[in-house]
Design an enzyme around this catalytic site. Structure first.
Site, PDB file in Angstrom:
ATOM      1  CG  ASP B  15       4.212   5.790   1.397  1.00  0.00           C
ATOM      2  OD1 ASP B  15       4.695   6.850   1.820  1.00  0.00           O
ATOM      3  OD2 ASP B  15       3.794   4.887   2.144  1.00  0.00           O
ATOM      4  NE  ARG B  95      -1.651  -6.177   0.579  1.00  0.00           N
ATOM      5  CZ  ARG B  95      -2.113  -4.958   0.381  1.00  0.00           C
ATOM      6  NH1 ARG B  95      -2.744  -4.634  -0.736  1.00  0.00           N
ATOM      7  NH2 ARG B  95      -1.957  -4.035   1.307  1.00  0.00           N
ATOM      8  CG  ASP B 124       0.009  -6.271   3.285  1.00  0.00           C
ATOM      9  OD1 ASP B 124      -0.584  -7.360   3.323  1.00  0.00           O
ATOM     10  OD2 ASP B 124      -0.513  -5.206   3.622  1.00  0.00           O
ATOM     11  CB  SER B 178      -1.430   2.312   9.035  1.00  0.00           C
ATOM     12  OG  SER B 178      -1.115   1.407   8.014  1.00  0.00           O
TER      13      SER B 178
END
Lengths: 409, 409, 409, 409
Positions: B15, B95, B124, B178
């Protein structure tokens, strides 16, 4: 003129046996014994004979197990009421049920007082007495352990006193842990537990099951169904709540589930240390939580969590028969309408491991949750959502930047 | 005139590799990559080469593991912040730390934008963007997965796009779950987990440890000390927090600790299902709670519990850099002054079993707790306490009796 | 084939008039207008003619005033739900009631969409749309002010558009404040209020009453009774809730009661500033609180306060048709059983001054409260109470003394 | 050998005068009197002579007004701590400050006990004693009104007792209301107030000001500034907090502000009825709230409100010197950093009417709030926001529709 009557919460043990002649001698009461069965699993045969022999004029044996399960335990399970992270309120939930029954018998017998054998340092005196006050504020309450006229300060003194009053009975040898048991749990206090630095002697201590180390090497799967927050079946077999708890106790005990070692804060202001075994209850509450995950929305879950904590405080403090408990229960009941479905899990050496959950009212949507974009979800929406969700902190940050800029000019 | 710069949160995976040429082509940016290391334990050798080869003009590798542990994890541990009963906030806490580092690099490089690869359906994106907005409201945020100009809708399309831009790199075969990993935890979503009715395939899924069934048959004892709420030693060996978590991860993973299977409510409004492994974190939080039991009073524990739940919501929602998070943290820090002492426990097949706790600030008093009457406790006090504690409900009950009496006249 | 139908929330003003031709032209809908009357006190004669002339195929005039009072207002009054200390939720409570009626009409007409005229910056769009989504998730929602196809960006443009579609109607001159009115309140935004530094121009602004300065010099006494939390009489005259609010509006307006100037936090993330007039509602809520003081116990009051705050948030956010609102309402209703009695107060220039409260369920006991010792209260009890109530902090203090002593050795 | 010393909280009134000989006679103590001045505005000249004449060996006059304002009042103002909707905690906040001073004197004098004259039915005994226990758990506490050796049961008996001990002093005629006064407020109990059905006789009762009816017909404008939550100026004049409260008391009293008539729940379990005058405090708290409206974000306001309510409970209960009070205060302080700015309002016959607020840290943005679309706000964002904000209830509604459809098949 006949004597006034007192209703005594009676177990047949040494304490409540000695209380019978003491009540007669000290207060000149006619003593009505009442043994309330909350599923503690004790032998009740011969108890009447024993009570009468000890000087009581009557013994009521009252089984409130179903009432206890449906009207005291289930509201707390549905609320996920846990005291100080760990304690599943086994004793706390039983006391008001017992108090209600004692009051009922007192009314039936036209008694003027109720007597209980709880000590002066614990929570149970509060729970019994708040229950009685709320249901029958006119009744006198007698708590021998706090009574100046009670002179016995040891087990031996009590035995001596019984003998002096012609009560010659075998009493079980004191097993040294102080315990309270009912269908939901057993609590242990005393001995090595009095020092929080000591590891509990589980081999000596456990009653309802084994430790994880002693549990079988093979896991065991279990399926339960709930309807509107109430458990209905285990492995497809329909049972009433009391039988479900019995069955779960057996399974949980076998697999080392639900053993808790806690230093807790009593209502009367000191910390105490105890071990609780709640094998079935631990499974039941976890299963109920597992189903709620699928069915309750985020907002409801968050506020319900606070309500559950609050209920745990209220119940722990013995404030069962209060408007606040009723109001919290009304809140919780309102959330249970759709807590219907099936949960699977396996039991293995102290672990309850989820193995799948389904519900007709599930709010989980695979289409929404998965990573592909579907009809129901437009990624652009997230853009707008984040912009507004983050607006307050962006406005704030911009204001601060601006101020700094002006300062540095 | 030189190009404007964007800072890209870069991992070296497919990605974020495809995003590099896309940013250059679509926005004509100079792409500065930044790989923030939160202890995810990935190989970082060769990453710079890879980034430059993919078209980035620079790669920063920033290790924030200690910052993450001390300034993000520990406040949440001290608060006992757990989202929806189960989730220990592993991704949520990381995060904002990453966002802060991205902003720092953006400032250093005079970049005008930050780009992240989070999808448009998850939490996220919110956490990254709220972090950036709070710290640098003037920076543009680019989220390709929500960007209309992003046309790649599959893994293959991304690979094709890379090749078309002369990026020929080996990409790890998609392992289908994931995942997000850092020092604190690893999360798993996707595959069989997308159906809450399915049992997780733990043999396939687990990364940081084994399931309870696969854990050793021998339990292992552990001793930890804390000072003012911060862990200091394991088995007598002094370590910094990051190393303590590393050590606990190893032990917890070995003994099957900290595996959670949850259906949780995302901020963006849907439920999702995931499995989290938090072996060390689960032990650390339990150990901290075990010590607090001995040291915190009842009132503080009860309100702190609400604060912890609140903090979990705030952190889950990505609102780290807000006055509310700061205020809650101030509350919690104030309670940690005396959370000092030693906890012992044993690890055994998924269980953390307490084996003794001591603290110089222990509020437990054996004299008070035991059943003998001592100097500090007079049983008569309980009498007065119960009378006043139960006064409101007695007054209420008397008023009701009176009303009934009048009615029945 | 007949056209698809849309139900339009219609007031007869410029905005909703212009929307009619726009809906027909843009979406080719058959437009069903619906004017929901929540007691806003506007002239509704001639409205049907006006709607039809503007191109609607039908007008429903639906009076939901009683429904609004009984099912939306009263639960909030009983909960004492106040948003951010000041706002009595007048608009927030009305929107779900209107949404429910729009859905009802849409079902009756087999419409496929609902259209409302709320702007894209306010709370009302959220409240309307969450209401519709919860009751009819299949219906399309059209919000012209957020619609790219809506091109009119000013009052003049709307008038022009109407004329171009042959709608020649007199429209009230824009009075510049943006207002929302119903039986419970009127809100004012805009003009000088847009700057929080400005004092409101009350002479210009007020609609439902006068400022305290302009109120009569003579106070006016008022007596109200409640049964189970519901107001029943004013000055001895029995009325339904809507009429009680009407009467209180008249009295409150006359005496300058219930004017609030607030900077509030909207759901969509920004602060806005408004003035609210809630003359009757302010009195009703104060009267209800006055009675609860006498009837609710301390624990219930404290938790109910938190619930009321929570409900205010939920209602403000438009989350009326949710399990959480139902659960909170169940909590509150459970507390209202005994909120029965009489309250007296006087109104004087903005003040509501208590003048006596009585209730058969009063928990106030003169004997207990007065300073003489009576049968029900033994001063010694306080001794025991304080000893145990203060035990945790005494234990803590002793432990600290001990530690200091050891240190100084 | 010298006698043991007791420190007596002394006012010079009849009660505390009679206590002096009683302490000497009953406990053979050397009596050290201590009069703590919290700004109650009483004449202290001649007090020393009076104490010594009554048999005390020493009198300390200790002015803690500034300490009271800065360390007790301001934290509560900043928290917006209000007990049961109305009570601004005037007496509750003063008691721990007094207790701290009594302990300080006791240490200085090597006293072994502290004596206070609070009755056995009120909250003050708890507040004094919890304060003393927390600060000096080794000191004995003597509360004559709860002491069996205290035989005086009336004012006359006390006077008789004084005379019998050769104390011939003029005592103010009992004014019949029971009052407590300090810089923050005055409380009134007794007489007609003992019946909640009675309107207070304000003409007789009020001390610090007049009723709204008696207030001037002319309003008076006022400007105050705050820095980080602390008031700094009134009408441009810089003053310390105590002087600001004094000034506000004068203005508030003049304009009939801050009179509260309440039935409140005491800690000791019964309801009591009182009237409080808090003229300056009411203004100060309202002014502070007015500024916070502009400066605090929505999330912070909501949680801070709960914290304020919690602090009010804690302070009311006398639990000042506890970890929980410290933790809540840390929370609140953290929110005050930016509570800086200017508030204007006018006082008029019981009303505090806002007249404008400004702050460098204002989060209000006219551009955002107004109805025109600006750069910072894109109406499309609202679309996405509402979609996700309403997603949970839409998903739920769809699930329910689906179930119904299946049922009706």
């Amino acid at each position: 003129m006949s004597k006034e009557k007192v209703v005594l919460a009676y177990s047949g043990g040494l304490d409540t046996t000695a209380i019978i002649p003491w009540l007669k001698e000290t207060y000149n009461y006619d003593v009505i014994c009442c043994c309330v069965d909350c599923g503690q699993g004790e032998e009740l045969d011969g108890l009447e004979e024993r009570a009468l022999y000890s000087g009581a004029s009557k013994l009521y044996i009252e089984d409130i197990t179903d009432d206890f399960c449906e009207n005291y335990i289930m509201p707390c399970v549905q609320a996920d009421a846990v005291y100080e992270n760990k304690y599943l309120l086994g004793t706390s939930m039983a006391r008001p049920g017992i108090a209600a029954k004692l009051v009922e018998i007192a009314r039936k017998e036209n008694a003027v007082a109720i007597c209980h054998g709880a000590t002066g340092k614990g929570n149970d005196q509060i729970r019994f007495e708040l229950g009685i006050k709320a249901l029958a504020p006119d009744l006198k309450i007698i708590a021998p352990w706090r009574d100046d006229k009670w002179q016995m300060d040891s087990r031996d003194a009590e035995i001596e006193y019984c003998k002096a009053h012609d009560i010659h009975l075998p009493f079980s040898v004191d097993n040294s842990y102080s315990r309270d048991r009912n269908l939901w749990h057993i609590s242990h206090e005393g001995l090595e537990l009095e020092d929080p630095a000591c590891e509990p002697n589980y081999d000596h201590l456990l009653v309802l099951g084994v430790s994880p180390e002693k549990a079988p090497d093979e896991p065991e799967y279990l399926t339960m169904t709930f309807e509107a927050g109430v458990p209905k079946t285990i492995n497809g077999e329909e049972m009433k709540v009391a039988d479900i708890i019995r069955k779960l106790n057996e399974l949980g005990g076998k697999h080392g589930i639900g053993i808790v070692d806690i230093v807790e804060n009593r209502v009367v202001g000191m910390k105490s240390r105890g071990v609780y075994e709640t094998p079935g209850g631990t499974i039941l509450m976890e299963a109920h939580r597992q189903l709620e995950e699928l069915v309750l929305d985020r907002d409801t879950m968050a506020v319900k969590k606070d309500m559950g904590n609050k209920l745990a405080q209220v119940v722990y403090e013995g404030k069962w028969f209060t408007p606040l408990r009723e109001a919290i229960q009304a809140f919780v009941e309102s959330t249970q309408k759709y807590v219907t479905g099936e949960v699977k899990f396996k039991l293995y050496k102290g672990n309850i491991i989820k193995a799948g959950t389904t519900s007709p009212y599930s709010l989980y949507s695979e289409t929404l949750a998965s990573f592909t974009t579907g009809d129901q979800y437009d990624h652009h929406d997230a853009e707008g959502f984040i912009t507004l969700f983050g607006l307050p902190l962006k406005v704030r940050a911009m204001r601060m930047q601006e101020l700094e800029k002006n300062h540095s000019k």
